[in-house]
Design a protein around this motif. Structure first.
Motif, PDB file in Angstrom:
ATOM      1  N   GLY A 187     -25.568 -59.754  -5.331  1.00 36.26           N
ATOM      2  CA  GLY A 187     -26.256 -60.162  -6.549  1.00 36.26           C
ATOM      3  C   GLY A 187     -26.252 -59.155  -7.665  1.00 36.26           C
ATOM      4  O   GLY A 187     -27.070 -59.252  -8.593  1.00 36.26           O
ATOM      5  N   VAL A 188     -25.341 -58.180  -7.613  1.00 34.78           N
ATOM      6  CA  VAL A 188     -25.254 -57.172  -8.676  1.00 34.78           C
ATOM      7  C   VAL A 188     -24.306 -57.681  -9.758  1.00 34.78           C
ATOM      8  O   VAL A 188     -23.211 -58.152  -9.468  1.00 34.78           O
ATOM      9  N   ARG A 189     -24.728 -57.578 -11.009  1.00 34.02           N
ATOM     10  CA  ARG A 189     -23.912 -58.032 -12.134  1.00 34.02           C
ATOM     11  C   ARG A 189     -22.704 -57.115 -12.296  1.00 34.02           C
ATOM     12  O   ARG A 189     -22.835 -55.908 -12.508  1.00 34.02           O
ATOM     13  N   ILE A 190     -21.494 -57.678 -12.182  1.00 40.25           N
ATOM     14  CA  ILE A 190     -20.258 -56.924 -12.329  1.00 40.25           C
ATOM     15  C   ILE A 190     -19.361 -57.612 -13.347  1.00 40.25           C
ATOM     16  O   ILE A 190     -19.520 -58.806 -13.620  1.00 40.25           O
ATOM     17  N   PRO A 191     -18.409 -56.889 -13.939  1.00 41.78           N
ATOM     18  CA  PRO A 191     -17.495 -57.514 -14.892  1.00 41.78           C
ATOM     19  C   PRO A 191     -16.580 -58.536 -14.197  1.00 41.78           C
ATOM     20  O   PRO A 191     -16.204 -58.366 -13.033  1.00 41.78           O
ATOM     21  N   VAL A 192     -16.207 -59.571 -14.922  1.00 46.81           N
ATOM     22  CA  VAL A 192     -15.298 -60.585 -14.409  1.00 46.81           C
ATOM     23  C   VAL A 192     -13.863 -60.078 -14.565  1.00 46.81           C
ATOM     24  O   VAL A 192     -13.499 -59.525 -15.599  1.00 46.81           O
ATOM     25  N   GLY A 193     -13.044 -60.256 -13.521  1.00 45.78           N
ATOM     26  CA  GLY A 193     -11.672 -59.786 -13.622  1.00 45.78           C
ATOM     27  C   GLY A 193     -10.822 -60.222 -12.451  1.00 45.78           C
ATOM     28  O   GLY A 193     -11.253 -61.019 -11.600  1.00 45.78           O
ATOM     29  N   LYS A 194      -9.593 -59.680 -12.396  1.00 37.75           N
ATOM     30  CA  LYS A 194      -8.651 -59.996 -11.337  1.00 37.75           C
ATOM     31  C   LYS A 194      -7.983 -58.708 -10.854  1.00 37.75           C
ATOM     32  O   LYS A 194      -7.901 -57.736 -11.603  1.00 37.75           O
ATOM     33  N   GLU A 247     -13.012 -57.765 -17.702  1.00 32.33           N
ATOM     34  CA  GLU A 247     -13.629 -57.836 -19.017  1.00 32.33           C
ATOM     35  C   GLU A 247     -14.240 -56.496 -19.410  1.00 32.33           C
ATOM     36  O   GLU A 247     -14.755 -55.758 -18.571  1.00 32.33           O
ATOM     37  N   PHE A 248     -14.161 -56.172 -20.679  1.00 33.63           N
ATOM     38  CA  PHE A 248     -14.779 -54.957 -21.196  1.00 33.63           C
ATOM     39  C   PHE A 248     -16.175 -55.309 -21.692  1.00 33.63           C
ATOM     40  O   PHE A 248     -16.348 -56.207 -22.513  1.00 33.63           O
ATOM     41  N   ILE A 249     -17.177 -54.623 -21.159  1.00 34.41           N
ATOM     42  CA  ILE A 249     -18.559 -54.833 -21.585  1.00 34.41           C
ATOM     43  C   ILE A 249     -18.874 -53.808 -22.667  1.00 34.41           C
ATOM     44  O   ILE A 249     -18.682 -52.608 -22.474  1.00 34.41           O
ATOM     45  N   GLU A 250     -19.339 -54.273 -23.813  1.00 31.08           N
ATOM     46  CA  GLU A 250     -19.636 -53.361 -24.917  1.00 31.08           C
ATOM     47  C   GLU A 250     -20.875 -52.520 -24.621  1.00 31.08           C
ATOM     48  O   GLU A 250     -21.853 -53.000 -24.050  1.00 31.08           O
ATOM     49  N   GLY A 251     -20.813 -51.271 -25.047  1.00 38.05           N
ATOM     50  CA  GLY A 251     -21.977 -50.409 -24.929  1.00 38.05           C
ATOM     51  C   GLY A 251     -21.637 -49.065 -24.320  1.00 38.05           C
ATOM     52  O   GLY A 251     -20.559 -48.885 -23.734  1.00 38.05           O
ATOM     53  N   ASP A 296     -22.093 -46.335 -11.963  1.00 35.87           N
ATOM     54  CA  ASP A 296     -21.761 -46.410 -13.385  1.00 35.87           C
ATOM     55  C   ASP A 296     -22.197 -47.758 -13.944  1.00 35.87           C
ATOM     56  O   ASP A 296     -21.744 -48.810 -13.472  1.00 35.87           O
ATOM     57  N   ILE A 297     -23.085 -47.706 -14.924  1.00 35.50           N
ATOM     58  CA  ILE A 297     -23.602 -48.910 -15.567  1.00 35.50           C
ATOM     59  C   ILE A 297     -23.312 -48.830 -17.057  1.00 35.50           C
ATOM     60  O   ILE A 297     -23.548 -47.802 -17.690  1.00 35.50           O
ATOM     61  N   ILE A 298     -22.785 -49.916 -17.605  1.00 33.45           N
ATOM     62  CA  ILE A 298     -22.564 -49.978 -19.045  1.00 33.45           C
ATOM     63  C   ILE A 298     -23.588 -50.927 -19.637  1.00 33.45           C
ATOM     64  O   ILE A 298     -23.862 -51.996 -19.083  1.00 33.45           O
ATOM     65  N   SER A 299     -24.209 -50.522 -20.738  1.00 33.75           N
ATOM     66  CA  SER A 299     -25.257 -51.345 -21.338  1.00 33.75           C
ATOM     67  C   SER A 299     -25.413 -51.005 -22.815  1.00 33.75           C
ATOM     68  O   SER A 299     -25.348 -49.835 -23.197  1.00 33.75           O
ATOM     69  N   SER A 300     -25.627 -52.037 -23.613  1.00 35.66           N
ATOM     70  CA  SER A 300     -25.881 -51.817 -25.040  1.00 35.66           C
ATOM     71  C   SER A 300     -27.376 -51.724 -25.324  1.00 35.66           C
ATOM     72  O   SER A 300     -27.781 -51.561 -26.472  1.00 35.66           O
ATOM     73  N   ALA A 301     -28.196 -51.837 -24.270  1.00 40.74           N
ATOM     74  CA  ALA A 301     -29.652 -51.788 -24.451  1.00 40.74           C
ATOM     75  C   ALA A 301     -30.302 -51.176 -23.216  1.00 40.74           C
ATOM     76  O   ALA A 301     -31.067 -51.822 -22.501  1.00 40.74           O
ATOM     77  N   ILE A 302     -30.015 -49.911 -22.969  1.00 42.27           N
ATOM     78  CA  ILE A 302     -30.447 -49.257 -21.741  1.00 42.27           C
ATOM     79  C   ILE A 302     -31.954 -49.015 -21.708  1.00 42.27           C
ATOM     80  O   ILE A 302     -32.546 -48.824 -20.648  1.00 42.27           O
ATOM     81  N   ARG A 303     -32.613 -49.063 -22.871  1.00 47.52           N
ATOM     82  CA  ARG A 303     -34.061 -48.826 -22.911  1.00 47.52           C
ATOM     83  C   ARG A 303     -34.858 -50.111 -22.776  1.00 47.52           C
ATOM     84  O   ARG A 303     -36.090 -50.073 -22.723  1.00 47.52           O
ATOM     85  N   GLU A 304     -34.172 -51.237 -22.729  1.00 42.98           N
ATOM     86  CA  GLU A 304     -34.840 -52.538 -22.675  1.00 42.98           C
ATOM     87  C   GLU A 304     -34.679 -53.181 -21.300  1.00 42.98           C
ATOM     88  O   GLU A 304     -33.848 -52.744 -20.496  1.00 42.98           O
ATOM     89  N   THR A 305     -35.468 -54.225 -21.045  1.00 43.74           N
ATOM     90  CA  THR A 305     -35.339 -54.972 -19.805  1.00 43.74           C
ATOM     91  C   THR A 305     -33.902 -55.454 -19.658  1.00 43.74           C
ATOM     92  O   THR A 305     -33.336 -56.021 -20.602  1.00 43.74           O
ATOM     93  N   PRO A 306     -33.271 -55.225 -18.525  1.00 45.21           N
ATOM     94  CA  PRO A 306     -31.853 -55.582 -18.369  1.00 45.21           C
ATOM     95  C   PRO A 306     -31.571 -57.057 -18.655  1.00 45.21           C
ATOM     96  O   PRO A 306     -32.236 -57.946 -18.121  1.00 45.21           O
ATOM     97  N   ARG A 356     -25.766 -58.168 -21.450  1.00 43.39           N
ATOM     98  CA  ARG A 356     -25.627 -56.902 -22.169  1.00 43.39           C
ATOM     99  C   ARG A 356     -25.427 -55.693 -21.247  1.00 43.39           C
ATOM    100  O   ARG A 356     -25.529 -54.556 -21.684  1.00 43.39           O
ATOM    101  N   TYR A 357     -25.170 -55.946 -19.965  1.00 43.49           N
ATOM    102  CA  TYR A 357     -24.899 -54.823 -19.060  1.00 43.49           C
ATOM    103  C   TYR A 357     -24.055 -55.305 -17.888  1.00 43.49           C
ATOM    104  O   TYR A 357     -23.916 -56.504 -17.626  1.00 43.49           O
ATOM    105  N   ALA A 358     -23.468 -54.347 -17.180  1.00 47.94           N
ATOM    106  CA  ALA A 358     -22.769 -54.624 -15.924  1.00 47.94           C
ATOM    107  C   ALA A 358     -22.650 -53.326 -15.144  1.00 47.94           C
ATOM    108  O   ALA A 358     -22.599 -52.238 -15.725  1.00 47.94           O
ATOM    109  N   VAL A 359     -22.628 -53.438 -13.832  1.00 44.90           N
ATOM    110  CA  VAL A 359     -22.338 -52.295 -12.972  1.00 44.90           C
ATOM    111  C   VAL A 359     -20.828 -52.202 -12.847  1.00 44.90           C
ATOM    112  O   VAL A 359     -20.175 -53.146 -12.400  1.00 44.90           O
ATOM    113  N   LEU A 360     -20.265 -51.074 -13.260  1.00 47.07           N
ATOM    114  CA  LEU A 360     -18.809 -50.916 -13.289  1.00 47.07           C
ATOM    115  C   LEU A 360     -18.244 -50.439 -11.963  1.00 47.07           C
ATOM    116  O   LEU A 360     -17.243 -50.955 -11.488  1.00 47.07           O
ATOM    117  N   GLU A 361     -18.860 -49.421 -11.392  1.00 49.01           N
ATOM    118  CA  GLU A 361     -18.299 -48.800 -10.195  1.00 49.01           C
ATOM    119  C   GLU A 361     -19.372 -48.133  -9.360  1.00 49.01           C
ATOM    120  O   GLU A 361     -20.447 -47.787  -9.851  1.00 49.01           O
TER     121      GLU A 361
END
Length: 335
Positions: free
Chosen positions: A84-91, A154-158, A284-294, A298-303
């Motif tokens: 159930g961890v949010r990850i980027p979509v890819g192949k 997919e590239f997640i902005e932030g 490694d987590i990418i997020s454009s709003a790290i100070r806000e409720t996830p 706007r975020y994903a766990v990369l690795e």
């Protein structure tokens, strides 16, 4: 300015994360034996208590299979997604021609192209929407040169953040800023890189707190995408990024943000570590709003990183230093 080699003379050839463990072990009266200098392999003794530590964060606390799952990005994405961890979509791809044949599938998207089995950001490329087939193919070839398989996702902005997980705790978080220079309206990008590299904290081979910014084909390609080259003179106060990946090992800057992030992100990092049964790891987590409720948009766990470096937290480019070496010694049961 932080001394890049804070330990006793004679240990400078070891990577700085290993130096941190040695320093903290000495302060506890632990005997340190370097059994393989090139491998940064230590044996620590305190009475009858003996522990082997390799590259500062490889210990008996994590199983071989846990390392293998974390090392392999396909396997780690699998366990993260199933938990159930949010990850980027890819192949993922095992053949260059198959990856290149999907060029149009990713054409309108910003995407990350990376090897399946590397660490420290090695071989990672970020391709923009509408990039040429030549550029897309270059990044695919680069990734395949380091691994038998690659991932395009997919590239997640932030900004990207490294969460250092030790046991049941996130002990430090740092924002890793891609290698960059700040223009002064006078000097070229090459000159600005040379000047920034004069910082005594910057070196090569992970024996200093920061790595030198390189001027390789990768940096040249990144600059060409914004119409610059190494001889270009950026405007005053203009920030020019010469890398797209944010790894400190490729010249990035580490900024401590441990006290600034929303606490739920720490929960996500611990969930990710648990998915791989990892005791010591970097999330490694990418997020454009790290100070806000996830927000999943706007975020994903990369690795999950199996060999997280300590020095980016102990000696950040800016922000509060975090004493993380002692945390590992605590987990190993030393007093």
């Amino acid at each position: 300015m932080v001394d890049p080699k804070p330990l006793l003379p004679g240990w400078e050839d070891l990577e700085i994360s290993t130096q941190i463990i040695i320093r903290d072990a000495f302060l506890r009266g632990i005997t340190v034996e370097v059994i393989d200098r090139k491998e940064n392999f230590l044996r620590l003794k305190q009475g009858n208590h003996i522990e082997f530590v390799k590259e500062a964060s490889k210990t008996r606390l994590d199983s071989l299979m846990t390392y293998l799952v974390m090392e392999n990005k396909v396997a780690s994405k699998l366990v993260l997604g199933e938990n159930g961890v949010r990850i980027p979509v890819g192949k993922d791809y095992s053949k260059l021609e198959d990856a290149v044949s999907d060029y149009e599938l990713f054409l309108n998207k910003k995407k990350v192209i990376k090897p399946v089995t590397t660490n420290f950001g090695i071989g990672i490329g970020i391709s923009n929407p509408m990039d040429s087939l030549e550029t897309f193919t270059y990044y695919c070839k680069q990734a395949f040169s380091f691994s038998n398989s690659i991932i395009i996702e997919e590239f997640i902005e932030g900004p990207e953040y490294r969460f250092l997980v030790l046991g049941d705790e996130v002990v430090a978080v740092c924002n890793r800023v891609p290698a960059n220079v700040v223009g002064d309206g006078i000097h070229s990008i090459a000159q600005l890189i040379e000047e920034k590299n004069k910082d005594p904290r910057r070196g090569e081979g992970h024996i200093t707190a920061l790595e030198k910014i390189q001027m390789s084909e990768t940096e040249r390609l990144v600059l060409s995408e914004i119409g610059y080259d190494f001889m270009s003179v950026p405007k005053k106060d203009e920030v020019v990024y010469v890398r797209k990946n944010s790894n400190i090992s490729t010249g990035g800057d580490s900024v401590d943000v441990t006290d600034m992030i929303h606490p739920e992100f720490k929960t996500i990092a611990l969930q990710a570590a648990k998915a791989a049964n990892a005791v010591i790891c970097g999330i490694d987590i990418i997020s454009s709003a790290i100070r806000e409720t996830p927000d999943p948009k706007r975020y994903a766990v990369l690795e999950i990183n199996f060999n997280p470096v300590l020095y980016i937290h102990e000696f950040p480019y800016s922000g509060t230093p975090r004493a993380v070496g002692n945390k590992i010694l605590d987990l190993l049961g030393f007093t």
